[in-house]
Scaffold this active site. Structure first.
Site, PDB file in Angstrom:
ATOM      1  CD  GLN A  55     -19.948 -49.231  31.584  1.00 40.45           C
ATOM      2  OE1 GLN A  55     -20.335 -48.152  31.161  1.00 40.45           O
ATOM      3  NE2 GLN A  55     -19.550 -50.193  30.762  1.00 40.45           N
ATOM      4  CD  GLU A  90     -14.372 -49.648  29.335  1.00 43.33           C
ATOM      5  OE1 GLU A  90     -13.309 -50.260  29.142  1.00 43.33           O
ATOM      6  OE2 GLU A  90     -15.316 -49.672  28.512  1.00 43.33           O
ATOM      7  NE  ARG A 132     -14.092 -54.269  20.451  1.00 43.42           N
ATOM      8  CZ  ARG A 132     -14.382 -55.549  20.683  1.00 43.42           C
ATOM      9  NH1 ARG A 132     -15.344 -56.146  19.998  1.00 43.42           N
ATOM     10  NH2 ARG A 132     -13.717 -56.241  21.588  1.00 43.42           N
ATOM     11  NE  ARG A 165     -26.078 -52.253  23.970  1.00 42.52           N
ATOM     12  CZ  ARG A 165     -27.331 -52.344  24.430  1.00 42.52           C
ATOM     13  NH1 ARG A 165     -28.033 -51.241  24.646  1.00 42.52           N
ATOM     14  NH2 ARG A 165     -27.862 -53.523  24.678  1.00 42.52           N
ATOM     15  CD  GLU A 209     -19.580 -54.003  23.234  1.00 43.82           C
ATOM     16  OE1 GLU A 209     -18.992 -52.913  23.196  1.00 43.82           O
ATOM     17  OE2 GLU A 209     -18.994 -55.101  23.266  1.00 43.82           O
TER      18      GLU A 209
END
Length: 791
Positions: free
Chosen positions: A213, A248, A326, A358, A731
């Site tokens: 990604q 990622e 997050r 995700r 997401e």
């Protein structure tokens, strides 16, 4: 942005934005003709690589004997960390805590120690099993409890969010409670596993095909391990067979190993681990343990929240900092906390380093918040939905719009979303019917829950909120598109192509979608944080704008008209009173030496973040949604069925409703797996035992709700100037599945006449549901908290 650019147009062309076009590769996916890296014709002389993995969870390496490995038939080269030409490190954040190949210390079972290069994949894999490694075992812990008991260090500095006077208000609250919730991790289980092919070039050059990604990060990592500049490394990605965040950073090691061997041996190298190796050696969603204290009044209105979010991060930092950040950003879910104190605790464990997945910590934070609401609802004897609505963020201008990180919620539509779904799903009538059913049913109990979603969109690392695109128009009017986003099945390529087709008013089949490559668009951000369409769509739009401005100036001069009289219409361009077919217009522009190529660029406005202070505007906007789920459980076995789910989700003004609906449905089912069937388990030796489809259970088609109603909020339009006034969709819908866990909880609570919060941990496997039922029968909580009490 000029709003007129995105005005409604008649669907005369097949490329109009906001149209339900099929995914550009959909027919290839279902027929098996889509080319993935393992389908590319193999270069002459290709060699295959395999990993030599650690057999210990935490140990010093005393000695390595690789003689039997090197002597195995077909083996060409065996190498260790000492053979890395540059830096033996593949950490994604510059922390230098993630060696490509462990040299003196192993920190999780399955950590790569050496690599084998052989004529065949089978020979490489068999040879890798013949190594003799001497270890001196060290203490290890593989879970959060072990990390806390052993005083484990943190993999990164924790973050704290604070607003108001939570200690004082907690003490003054009419009612208080303390609790704890365990939230499990999740394996990405992409259909295409990790893979990389490296092809050596002249001088220091190397070309890498990687299932990633983040092509630019692969480029940087390969440059570091080979000690060459980034301009010598080209990374290509046409498509991935799924990513979900697992590609990622986790592709770094495979690309780096392939590149080292390719340059050493002067031959193409392929690394493709099997599923067991992939699952053992690559990171997953972070497990969390949430400890919380809540202060509230008799109506259920929250006054104060104090919570700590401990996470199993693994042996290195990887992306654990931003993931746990997050989680805190979404610890409010859709609710206003007047006084709040939130702290992350990113713990080191002797397991593979966990990574992006995700939602990126958001689901764990949001799930904790929904538990807060559920706890309060049982404490005050109210329907959890009523407590949810009571605590929603207010509208701009009210005092209830400030998040724990001091960003104003300016685009709040959660109340409208929830009220609309409550009506269309007939929530109240069905809840009453379920309560009546449970009163008369001996063994089968039902539950229903309606839960909201509010998810912030943007990378919290401000620098990542940028993108580039390269657009060429050829003499025949065909268009070539390249941008920094990667395609992992989510339809990004199709959406960005729609932006171009719409800009030039041509059919989408006139736009060639080409593989992402660092050779065309540099310094790309990862396709993550739900930002792919926002960033790359706007970059492509900017490139189209530049070309159109040149074309308009050319036409105005050639035909002596005002620029306003040059209009792009479907398949043609109107210049004054004449209309010219688009290909003919382009050819004339070429002969007039008009530049028909442009590099577009976009950076997200308004956002900024100060992590140390815990203040800022980390998100450009919020995406909203709600889901209502009904379940049935068997109180004798803990087994359950998902009877019905209704979803209303906000994607702004959808760029492609068909693709967005698919994303919502798929995200919900993936979230369903996380919260019900998918359980990661390490044994007492630190070995991951759920490392294959035989032991790790992702949801099947038969696990979807029997009735599954999914709608987009067609009335929504992003208040920010995003591409086409759309909103991100990747997401946010995963968290719609929280309604499943909450519905299961209600069904369990019915056993004790809804007097006690069942405190179901995730995943709510049938075993956990059964144990919760037994607790309810005994009239006790889960034993991990003190329950609620009057202040």
């Amino acid at each position: 942005m000029d709003k007129s650019t995105f005005e409604d147009r008649k669907p005369i062309i097949s490329g109009t934005m906001h149209g339900s076009l099929r995914h550009d590769s959909a027919h290839k996916h279902v027929t098996g003709t889509a080319d993935y890296i393992d389908d590319i014709p193999e270069p002459a002389g290709l060699l295959h690589g395999a990993l030599g993995l650690s057999g210990r969870a935490h140990a010093e390496i005393l000695g390595i004997d690789l003689s039997a490995v090197a002597a195995y038939p077909g083996v060409v080269w065996v190498f260790t960390g000492k053979d890395v030409p540059g830096v033996n490190d593949v950490s994604s954040n510059g922390s230098h805590d993630e060696p490509l190949l462990a040299e003196t210390l192993v920190q999780f079972h399955g950590q790569p120690i050496f690599a084998v290069i052989a004529e065949t994949r089978d020979a490489a894999r068999r040879a890798a099993q013949l190594a003799k490694i001497d270890y001196r075992d060290l203490p290890h812990w593989s879970d959060i409890d072990g990390a806390l008991a052993n005083g484990s260090p943190l993999v990164i500095t924790p973050m704290t969010l604070h607003r108001g006077e939570p200690k004082t208000e907690m003490t003054n609250a009419a009612m208080r409670l303390k609790g704890q919730m365990r939230i499990g991790g999740q394996e990405h289980f992409y259909l295409e596993g990790h893979i990389a092919v490296a092809i050596p070039g002249e001088d220091d050059e190397v070309t890498v095909w990687s299932s990633t990604q983040h092509p630019s990060e692969i480029q940087h990592i390969v440059g570091h391990v080979l000690d060459i500049p980034s301009n010598a490394v080209t990374v290509n990605v046409r498509r991935m067979g799924g990513g979900f965040g697992g590609k990622e950073t986790q592709g770094n090691q495979f690309a780096a190993l392939a590149a080292i061997a390719a340059k050493k041996l002067g031959r193409a190298i392929k690394f493709r681990p099997d599923r067991d190796e992939d699952m053992s050696a690559t990171g997953k969603r972070h497990d969390f343990l949430v400890d919380y204290e809540l202060g509230f009044d008799a109506e259920g209105r929250i006054h104060a929240v104090d919570a700590t979010y401990a996470a199993r991060c693994g042996f290195s930092s990887d992306l654990s900092g931003p993931v746990t950040d997050r989680a805190l950003f979404h610890a409010d879910s859709s609710y206003f906390y007047p006084h709040v104190h939130l702290t992350s605790k990113p713990l080191k464990t002797h397991t593979v380093s966990n990574t992006a997945f995700r939602g990126f910590g958001g689901p764990q934070g949001m799930l904790g918040a929904e538990r807060f609401i559920e706890e309060i609802a049982y404490a005050v004897g109210k329907d959890p939905l009523d407590v949810r609505k009571l605590n929603f963020y207010g509208q701009p201008g009210s005092e209830r719009t400030l998040t724990p990180y001091h960003q104003e919620v300016e685009d709040n539509i959660i109340a409208r979303i929830v009220e609309e779904l409550e009506e269309t799903a007939e929530y109240r009538a069905r809840r009453n019917a379920i309560i009546a059913f449970n009163r008369d049913s001996r063994y089968i109990r039902k539950g229903i829950a309606l839960t909201p979603v509010k998810f912030g969109i943007s990378f919290t690392m401000t620098a990542f909120n940028q993108a580039g695109a390269l657009v060429h128009i050829y003499q025949d009017g065909s268009i070539h598109l390249n941008h920094g986003g990667t395609e992992m099945g989510q339809g990004l390529y199709t959406k960005v192509a729609q932006v171009l087709a719409d800009s030039f008013q041509v059919d989408i089949d006139r736009v060639k979608i080409t593989a992402t490559t660092t050779a065309k668009v540099p310094n790309t951000s990862a396709t993550a944080a739900s930002s792919g369409s926002d960033l790359n769509g706007m970059a492509a739009y900017d490139a189209a704008r530049q070309i159109k401005e040149r074309l308009v100036a050319f036409a105005a001069e050639k035909w002596e008209v005002e620029p306003a009289d040059v209009v792009f219409l479907p398949h043609r361009v109107r210049v004054g009173e004449i209309e010219i077919p688009f290909p003919d217009f382009i050819k004339q522009a070429y002969f007039a030496r008009v530049q028909l190529s442009a590099a577009g660029f976009y950076k997200t406005p308004k956002i900024h973040w100060d992590r140390k202070a815990g203040r800022g505007t980390p998100f450009y906007y919020f995406a909203y949604g709600a889901s209502c789920t009904e379940v049935s459980i068997d109180t004798l076995t803990g087994e359950y069925l998902i009877d019905r789910t209704d979803i209303l989700h906000d994607v702004g003004r959808s760029l492609n409703p068909a693709i967005d609906l698919g994303q919502v449905e798929g995200a919900f089912v993936q979230g369903l797996g996380w919260l019900t069937t998918e359980e990661l388990w390490w044994d007492d030796k630190g070995r991951l035992r759920t490392h294959a489809p035989s032991t790790y259970k992702i949801p099947l088609a038969s696990d979807r709700p029997k009735i599954f109603n999914v709608r987009l909020a067609e009335w929504s339009e992003n208040t920010e100037a995003t591409i086409g006034r759309s909103k991100a969709v990747g997401e946010p819908p995963l968290m719609l599945a929280i309604s499943v866990l909450e519905a299961l909880s209600m069904a369990v609570a019915s056993v004790a006449n809804y007097k006690v919060c069942p405190r179901l941990d995730a995943p709510a496997t049938p075993e956990r549901v059964l144990m919760a039922v037994e607790r309810m029968k005994r009239g006790v909580g889960d034993g991990n908290a003190s329950g609620w009490f009057v202040g």
